[in-house]
Design an enzyme around this catalytic site. Sequence first.
Site, short mmCIF file in Angstrom:
data_model
loop_
_atom_site.label_atom_id
_atom_site.label_comp_id
_atom_site.label_asym_id
_atom_site.label_seq_id
_atom_site.Cartn_x
_atom_site.Cartn_y
_atom_site.Cartn_z
CE1 TYR A 114 0.94 7.95 21.66
CE2 TYR A 114 -0.15 7.80 23.98
CZ TYR A 114 -0.20 7.48 22.58
OH TYR A 114 -1.02 6.72 22.13
N GLY A 242 -14.42 -4.63 21.92
CA GLY A 242 -12.93 -5.51 22.46
C GLY A 242 -13.13 -6.83 22.01
CG ASP A 273 -5.96 1.74 15.22
OD1 ASP A 273 -6.77 2.42 15.44
OD2 ASP A 273 -4.67 1.94 15.77
#
Length: 330
Positions: A114, A242, A273
């Site tokens: 990031y 998951g 998401d």
Amino acid sequence: MDMTLVHGSHARPLKVALVGECMIEMRGEPGASISQTFGGDTLNTAVYLARLSSRGAVVVDYMTAVGGDAFSVAMRRSWRTEGIADAHVRVIEDALPGLYFIQTDLHGERRFLYWRGEAAARRMFDGPEADAMLAALAEYDYIYLSGISLAILSGEGRERLMQALHLARQGGTRIVFDNNYRPHLWPNPEAARQAYRELLRLTDLALITWEDDAILFGYRDTEALFSAYAQEGIGEVALKRGADSCLIQCPAGRFEVPAQHVARVLDTTAAGDSFSAAYLACRLQGGDPEQAARWGHRLAAQVVQYRGALIPQAAMPSMGTPSFPSVAQV
């Protein structure tokens, strides 16, 4: 949680605001060819929600801050192409968007690098320039945000957002929260726990990743998690695990919805998401929690077979029409 499309005696579109950060997404091999697009947890959810929602039934808005640069202009254009409105986007001319680079291993598990410390989105609710955005939150039927949405804000911005959410909920707005805990975005775990607990007291629908809550709150098992959420008064919890089944706790009871098997996973980016987007899209359009979880598994199973956060429009799976199937109790 009532997800009806009818308000009073007049049917009108539901208005949904997603609050968060869109970043420049890059993927490929360092020192070699790299492709560039846009992504971010709430933005990914906004895109999939817009794709799965009947136009005219659900209006999807994205609320954030961007810079005045060419990347910021292009990302807003990409949202509008997806049917996402950007009327409540703050432009901070001296700022830039954040950026992340996706690396994946042989099993499709991803690692992110990031560059977001000075991103415009961190300042979205700072200062009097944010007053109009904060006031606009009360105009929505639903507000969706994540743990990352909370983490990136300044202390001032987070406090002002919480105040606005309190006011919006008093006016009938419902809050949807995806926990998405990222330890490196918080100064310490206790700061995150305090912010989460404050928001959970306002939450109507919680879309929770088990591993994230186990790390943040130290839950021993799913029973402890569901008990804690019930004590907070949250009416509906979808617990994502998951590739394992999803567990649902809602007024109809507690039940389990199996995941879809995927033979080859290329990239797990945006799996959670996309699940959240499909779950919410189904619930907003009349489906019950069981069908919503099946929608979530179906979309996530497709998403992990493509690289990057957003799969092509042509690859979107068919979901069918929301209905009210019987709920299998466990």
